[in-house]
Design an enzyme around this catalytic site. Structure first.
Site, PDB file in Angstrom:
ATOM      1  N   CYS A  44       0.828  -1.203   0.000  1.00  0.00           N
ATOM      2  CA  CYS A  44       0.000   0.000   0.000  1.00  0.00           C
ATOM      3  C   CYS A  44       0.862   1.253   0.000  1.00  0.00           C
ATOM      4  CB  CYS A  44      -0.914   0.000   1.225  1.00  0.00           C
ATOM      5  SG  CYS A  44      -1.932  -1.493   1.384  1.00  0.00           S
ATOM      6  N   GLY A  60      -1.691   0.980  -4.859  1.00  0.00           N
ATOM      7  CA  GLY A  60      -2.962   0.412  -4.437  1.00  0.00           C
ATOM      8  C   GLY A  60      -4.122   1.059  -5.153  1.00  0.00           C
ATOM      9  N   ASN A  76       1.557   0.558   5.811  1.00  0.00           N
ATOM     10  CA  ASN A  76       2.014  -0.253   4.676  1.00  0.00           C
ATOM     11  C   ASN A  76       2.875  -1.371   5.217  1.00  0.00           C
ATOM     12  OD1 ASN A  76       3.049  -1.221   2.191  1.00  0.00           O
ATOM     13  ND2 ASN A  76       4.756   0.213   2.295  1.00  0.00           N
ATOM     14  N   GLY A  77       2.602  -2.608   4.791  1.00  0.00           N
ATOM     15  CA  GLY A  77       3.427  -3.733   5.210  1.00  0.00           C
ATOM     16  C   GLY A  77       2.616  -4.890   5.746  1.00  0.00           C
ATOM     17  N   TYR A  98      10.198  -3.523  -8.605  1.00  0.00           N
ATOM     18  CA  TYR A  98       8.833  -3.471  -9.147  1.00  0.00           C
ATOM     19  C   TYR A  98       7.944  -2.389  -8.539  1.00  0.00           C
ATOM     20  CZ  TYR A  98       4.082  -4.911 -10.311  1.00  0.00           C
ATOM     21  OH  TYR A  98       2.796  -4.920 -10.745  1.00  0.00           O
TER      22      TYR A  98
END
Length: 464
Positions: free
Chosen positions: A16, A42, A116-117, A255
């Site tokens: 995210c 996201g 995030n994570g 990426y």
């Protein structure tokens, strides 16, 4: 073991984007623009919470930022402070309860959390908290942090410190109270988070590309195991743990991140370009042109072309107005979806020996279809070069690589994989080359099976 990994792999799939802005006029509107720069992280849901130093107001929903927010909604989110979030999640986890920011409203004070994570010991912590009387609304890891904070005593910063000390895994949090903001990074530095200066205030973001759109100036990364507290004119740093390490997720460079982002002092485009050069250095393939799979592989393709002396061409075109193909109900429709997303330019590839650069092969199905697209367009041969090592192990830190069974390189040799995707040749970047391109302090667990943290939670669960 495999059954547990399947459950864990299906759960920990988030990647995210978080953005925060402190003490700047029209904070919610600026957060919208910052999040727009992070939209690639996201697309399932998004939200913004704002504060005017007295009240925190939150608005969120499913869909892209442009689907969820209007000018009127942003105007109603009044205040000089705001935090926002863009969310990626598998379909079964995309309940509205999981959409962030998550709001905590209690007699001790209100606060909003974005994250995030993935927290490795989330399952155990949730069971323990439920036994203590906590009630969960959704399945997000962020909610665990919120409950942990509420159960601690002392000032807000010490509550956060004590709560984060209980977490294992990869996380970057931004926490906003009515008048303060806290930026938190995991002790292993697995997820990116940085701070920037904007006018008389500050920004916090998952990626530095978000600063450009709001005209903020990057100051530095939040360090592993650090909490940065911004309150009034005061910026303070706290360490919530002594033992830290820098193990940035290699996939951020390969990426996830935008090419114009800077992570740990390294520009993502330059890192990917160097990866392409490294791919070409020992490659003796005879080819006519080099092409990249849009978008994250284009930098590596440029690097490969420069190093090899082969011309770089645009052989594949991405249609940016097509939704995600996995939601299509039948295999035939999914395959047609790939053709809707990507088109091969016959005038470029027809009769040519093509080197096709891609960032990774995870399940193999997309690579197979792209190779077929090129050959259908007349490519004489297609030599596939991958700007990362083979994915052989699941990720426990938030990257959507699920089970060993789904990771095709855990089952097939390079030669077998080459035959499966229909390529004339196939080569991967080595782990050492990934570290040469992106820096030595990386998490490469999905390539090596050697993880940077103690997965004690995994062992405990397996023993039960």
């Amino acid at each position: 073991m495999d059954e547990y990994l399947e459950v864990l792999g299906n759960k920990l799939n988030e990647e995210c984007g978080c953005f925060g802005i402190y003490n700047v006029k029209d904070a919610a509107s600026l957060s919208y623009f910052g999040l727009h720069a992070l939209q690639h992280r996201g697309q399932e849901a998004c939200g913004i919470a704002s504060s005017d130093n007295k009240v925190i107001t939150c608005y969120k929903g499913k869909g892209l930022l442009s689907d969820v927010f209007t000018n009127k909604i942003l105007e109603d989110l009044a205040g000089k402070h705001a935090v926002g979030h863009v969310r990626y999640a598998k379909a079964h986890e995309n309940q509205i309860e999981n959409v962030q920011p998550l709001m905590v409203r209690s007699h001790t004070g209100h606060f909003a959390v974005v994250h995030n994570g993935a927290i490795v010991n989330a399952k155990e912590l949730k069971v323990e908290l439920e036994d203590l009387g906590s009630i969960f609304q959704g399945s997000s890891d962020s909610e665990i942090l919120a409950h942990l904070i509420q159960r601690e005593e002392g000032t807000m910063v010490y509550k956060i410190m004590n709560a984060c000390a209980k977490l294992e895994g990869a996380f970057a949090f931004i926490i906003m109270t009515k008048d303060c903001m806290y930026a938190v990074r995991d002790k292993n530095g697995l997820r990116p988070l940085s701070i920037a200066k904007l006018e008389n205030g500050y920004c916090v973001s998952s990626e530095s590309c978000a600063y450009d759109i709001v005209n903020a100036k990057l100051i530095r990364e939040v360090e592993p195991g650090e909490i940065i507290r911004i309150c009034g004119d005061d910026v303070q740093s706290f360490k919530y743990v002594d033992q830290i390490q820098k193990k940035m997720c290699a996939m951020e460079y390969i990426y996830f991140a935008r090419p114009d982002s800077v992570i740990e002092g390294i520009n993502v485009h330059n890192a990917r370009k160097l990866s392409g050069k490294l791919l070409a250095r020992k490659d003796k393939v005879k080819a006519d042109i080099v092409i990249g799979v849009p978008d994250s592989s284009l930098s590596a393709a440029i690097g490969y072309a420069e190093e090899s002396g082969l011309p770089y061409e645009i052989g594949l075109i991405k249609n940016r107005y097509v939704g995600r193909t996995f939601i299509q109900p039948t295999q035939k429709q999914r395959e047609r979806g790939v053709r809707m997303k990507l088109s091969a330019i016959s005038a470029i590839v027809n009769g040519k020996n093509v080197v096709m650069i891609d960032d990774s092969i995870v399940r193999g199905t997309t690579s197979k279809r792209i190779v077929q697209l090129l050959k259908d367009a007349g490519a004489k041969t297609v030599h596939v070069r991958i700007a990362s090592p083979e994915f052989k192990s699941p990720c426990f830190y938030g990257v959507d690589t699920s089970t060993y069974e789904e990771l095709i390189s855990s089952r097939l040799s390079v030669k077998e994989l080459r035959d499966y995707i229909g390529a004339d040749s196939l080569k991967f970047l080595s782990i050492d080359e990934v570290k040469e391109a992106n820096g030595p302090n990386l998490c490469v667990g999905c390539f090596s099976g050697k993880y940077p943290t103690n997965l004690f939670t995994l062992g405990n669960i397996l023993k039960k």
